[in-house]
Design a protein around this motif. Structure first.
Motif, short mmCIF file in Angstrom:
data_model
loop_
_atom_site.label_atom_id
_atom_site.label_comp_id
_atom_site.label_asym_id
_atom_site.label_seq_id
_atom_site.Cartn_x
_atom_site.Cartn_y
_atom_site.Cartn_z
N GLY A 11 0.81 -1.23 0.00
CA GLY A 11 0.00 0.00 0.00
C GLY A 11 0.84 1.27 0.00
O GLY A 11 0.46 2.26 0.60
N GLY A 15 1.38 0.51 -5.02
CA GLY A 15 0.15 -0.24 -4.77
C GLY A 15 -1.08 0.66 -4.85
O GLY A 15 -2.10 0.29 -5.47
N ASN A 37 6.31 0.75 8.17
CA ASN A 37 6.88 1.97 7.60
C ASN A 37 7.37 1.67 6.18
O ASN A 37 7.84 0.58 5.91
N VAL A 42 7.86 8.25 4.07
CA VAL A 42 9.02 9.09 4.38
C VAL A 42 9.22 10.16 3.31
O VAL A 42 9.73 11.24 3.59
N GLU A 165 -2.73 -6.46 6.47
CA GLU A 165 -1.98 -7.63 6.96
C GLU A 165 -0.75 -7.86 6.09
O GLU A 165 -0.70 -7.40 4.95
N VAL A 167 1.22 -10.22 3.82
CA VAL A 167 0.93 -11.42 3.04
C VAL A 167 1.94 -12.52 3.36
O VAL A 167 3.14 -12.27 3.43
N GLU A 195 5.67 -4.25 -3.59
CA GLU A 195 6.19 -4.39 -2.23
C GLU A 195 7.42 -3.55 -1.93
O GLU A 195 8.04 -3.72 -0.88
N GLU A 216 17.57 9.92 3.94
CA GLU A 216 17.15 10.54 5.21
C GLU A 216 16.67 11.97 4.96
O GLU A 216 17.13 12.64 4.04
N TYR A 235 16.24 20.06 -0.79
CA TYR A 235 14.98 20.76 -1.01
C TYR A 235 14.32 21.05 0.34
O TYR A 235 14.64 20.41 1.34
N ASN A 313 7.27 -2.10 -9.53
CA ASN A 313 8.32 -1.75 -8.57
C ASN A 313 9.34 -0.83 -9.24
O ASN A 313 9.12 -0.36 -10.35
N LEU A 315 10.36 2.25 -8.49
CA LEU A 315 9.99 3.66 -8.69
C LEU A 315 11.11 4.62 -8.30
O LEU A 315 11.08 5.80 -8.64
N THR A 317 13.72 7.25 -7.08
CA THR A 317 13.68 8.55 -6.40
C THR A 317 12.50 9.41 -6.85
O THR A 317 12.29 10.50 -6.35
C1 FAD Z 1 14.02 9.97 2.20
C2 FAD Z 1 13.21 9.77 0.95
C3 FAD Z 1 12.71 10.87 0.27
C4 FAD Z 1 11.98 10.68 -0.90
N1 FAD Z 1 11.46 11.78 -1.53
C5 FAD Z 1 10.75 11.62 -2.67
C6 FAD Z 1 10.20 12.75 -3.33
O1 FAD Z 1 10.31 13.89 -2.88
N2 FAD Z 1 9.51 12.54 -4.49
C7 FAD Z 1 9.34 11.29 -5.03
O2 FAD Z 1 8.73 11.16 -6.08
N3 FAD Z 1 9.84 10.18 -4.40
C8 FAD Z 1 10.54 10.34 -3.25
N4 FAD Z 1 11.04 9.24 -2.61
C9 FAD Z 1 10.90 7.92 -3.28
C10 FAD Z 1 9.52 7.32 -3.06
O3 FAD Z 1 9.30 7.25 -1.69
C11 FAD Z 1 9.44 5.93 -3.72
O4 FAD Z 1 9.70 6.02 -5.09
C12 FAD Z 1 8.06 5.30 -3.56
O5 FAD Z 1 7.49 5.64 -2.35
C13 FAD Z 1 8.13 3.79 -3.68
O6 FAD Z 1 6.83 3.29 -3.52
P1 FAD Z 1 6.53 1.73 -3.45
O7 FAD Z 1 5.06 1.59 -3.27
O8 FAD Z 1 7.18 1.04 -4.58
O9 FAD Z 1 7.31 1.22 -2.15
P2 FAD Z 1 6.96 1.46 -0.58
O10 FAD Z 1 6.58 2.87 -0.35
O11 FAD Z 1 8.11 0.94 0.17
O12 FAD Z 1 5.68 0.59 -0.36
C14 FAD Z 1 5.67 -0.82 -0.35
C15 FAD Z 1 4.66 -1.25 0.68
O13 FAD Z 1 4.39 -2.65 0.56
C16 FAD Z 1 4.34 -3.21 1.84
N5 FAD Z 1 4.61 -4.65 1.74
C17 FAD Z 1 5.77 -5.24 1.37
N6 FAD Z 1 5.66 -6.58 1.41
C18 FAD Z 1 4.39 -6.84 1.82
C19 FAD Z 1 3.69 -8.05 2.09
N7 FAD Z 1 4.26 -9.25 1.92
N8 FAD Z 1 2.40 -7.96 2.52
C20 FAD Z 1 1.80 -6.76 2.68
N9 FAD Z 1 2.44 -5.57 2.45
C21 FAD Z 1 3.72 -5.62 2.03
C22 FAD Z 1 5.44 -2.46 2.58
O14 FAD Z 1 5.32 -2.57 3.99
C23 FAD Z 1 5.17 -1.05 2.11
O15 FAD Z 1 4.18 -0.45 2.89
C24 FAD Z 1 11.74 9.37 -1.41
C25 FAD Z 1 12.19 8.28 -0.69
C26 FAD Z 1 12.91 8.45 0.48
C27 FAD Z 1 13.39 7.25 1.24
#
Ligand code: FAD
Length: 362
Positions: A11, A15, A37, A42, A165, A167, A195, A216, A235, A313, A315, A317
């Protein structure tokens, strides 16, 4: 059994955006996401069409930015929430050479859609250090990722289509015809895993080269113009509370430490002092891990053997600007659209050889 067209696992930005795109295409979709988290919560949430040291236009900027404006605004309307903030980004020049280069570059017709103004003297924005002026980038802004995720969760929860939950991979059952996949009391035509870096633990997708990149940020209290997002090396994104900003971010490939570090705090503050001239009080520090890919492009598509499971997946920065577009490309493919050049660029196919290598080794 609850029957769905799609189940989305995870999520975060990937997601949530995929669930919305499937929903917009009238698919019956459920989300299963843990409450851990993640990178998304973040993130400062910036979207910026002109990035990098060389200030180049983001890949597919015209399509990406047209898509993201429409996409997030539509979700705001559907959920009655307010998370999409358009605000120009101001990037001070660090030298007269850079200023000259930009005066020339700003004439480039491909960039004009994204440049609001070039200052050749200090801009006058409150508390900004910019002796050589700077560039104001438009079609930029940020989303409040916490509000976006919460609004998405509430929307799908009300429909009974969001489960909180983690998975358990042992609870998946693939039908003999390979046309359905079941997870506990739910079944679907396809399950798409979103994920983030946890995909490295996924038994079907651990071969996909998702590379963790730690980052960070600091939450600070200070004085700064609210007309712009200041961005040069670091920024500053305005937060809900008055005079509070998120300053970021660091890029740590080594990942020596989990958690926040003094080193990152000092690095951010040092860069901050070069572009900002008012006292700054650090209120808190955050960290997360971005899921990046070797070619900095999202990764999407179906498993090479199990066609009932897929992935979104990588994605990196730029999750905020890439996720709506990547979700659209994936859903078009799932709906049977003939793969075009954009799909080929993002497709998981480009890494299939890694899967066959991993299978042959086993
Ligand atoms: C410090 C920092 C600053 C950033 N600033 C920016 C910005 O300004 N602009 C920008 O565009 N991007 C920014 N990003 C990047 C951005 O956060 C990511 O590109 C994006 O959030 C990735 O999304 P995601 O859904 O792929 O992964 P995630 O956000 O990690 O989400 C994956 C989710 O899946 C869940 N999950 C995993 N496995 C399971 C399972 N088996 N069952 C159930 N749930 C599960 C995880 O717990 C998590 O909640 C930043 C990142 C960081 C760390």
């Amino acid at each position: 059994m609850d029957n769905y067209d799609y189940i989305v696992v995870g999520g975060g930005l990937a997601g949530c955006c995929l669930a919305w795109e499937l929903h917009f295409q009238n698919k019956n979709v459920a989300v299963i996401a843990d409450a851990e988290n993640n990178s998304t919560l973040v993130a400062a949430g910036l979207f910026n069409p002109i990035t990098g040291k060389m200030l180049s236009k983001t890949w597919q900027a015209e399509k990406l930015f047209a898509t993201l404006h429409e996409f997030y605004r539509k979700i705001e309307e559907q959920t009655g929430s307010d998370f999409f903030i358009e605000l120009p980004i101001y990037r001070p020049f660090i030298s007269i050479e850079e200023q000259n280069n930009w005066m020339a570059l700003s004439e480039n017709p491909g960039l004009q859609n994204f440049i609001e103004k070039v200052f050749i003297r200090p801009s006058g924005f409150e508390a900004v250090l910019d002796p050589f002026g700077g560039i104001v980038v438009k079609q930029a802004g940020f989303i409040r990722t916490d509000i976006f995720v919460e609004a998405t969760k509430e929307y799908f929860k009300k429909k009974g289509k969001w489960k909180t939950e983690k998975v358990n991979y042992n609870d998946f059952i693939f039908s003999e015809t390979k046309e359905q996949v079941a997870y506990r009391h739910s079944s679907a035509e396809k399950i798409i895993f979103c994920e983030g870096v946890s995909s490295l633990q996924n038994p079907w997708f651990s071969w996909v080269p998702v590379r963790p990149l730690k980052g960070e940020t600091l939450t600070v209290e200070t004085t700064l113009s609210k007309e712009i997002i200041l961005n040069r090396g670091v920024y500053a994104v305005p937060q809900m509370a008055t005079d509070t900003f998120k300053i970021g971010a660091t890029y740590d490939h080594q990942m020596e430490n989990q958690g926040i570090t003094e080193k990152a705090k000092n690095e951010l503050l040092q860069k901050w002092e070069m572009i900002h001239n008012k006292p700054t009080k650090v209120l808190s520090q955050q960290w997360g891990i971005r899921p990046t890919s070797p070619d900095r492009k999202p990764i999407l598509g179906l498993h090479p053997e199990f066609k009932t499971i897929g992935i979104l997946n990588g994605l990196g920065t730029k999750g905020v600007s890439l996720a709506p577009f990547a979700a659209k490309v994936l859903v078009e493919f799932l709906n049977g659209k003939q793969p075009d050049q954009t799909y080929q660029t993002l497709s998981l196919n480009r890494y299939y050889s890694l899967y066959w290598k991993s299978v042959n080794k086993a």
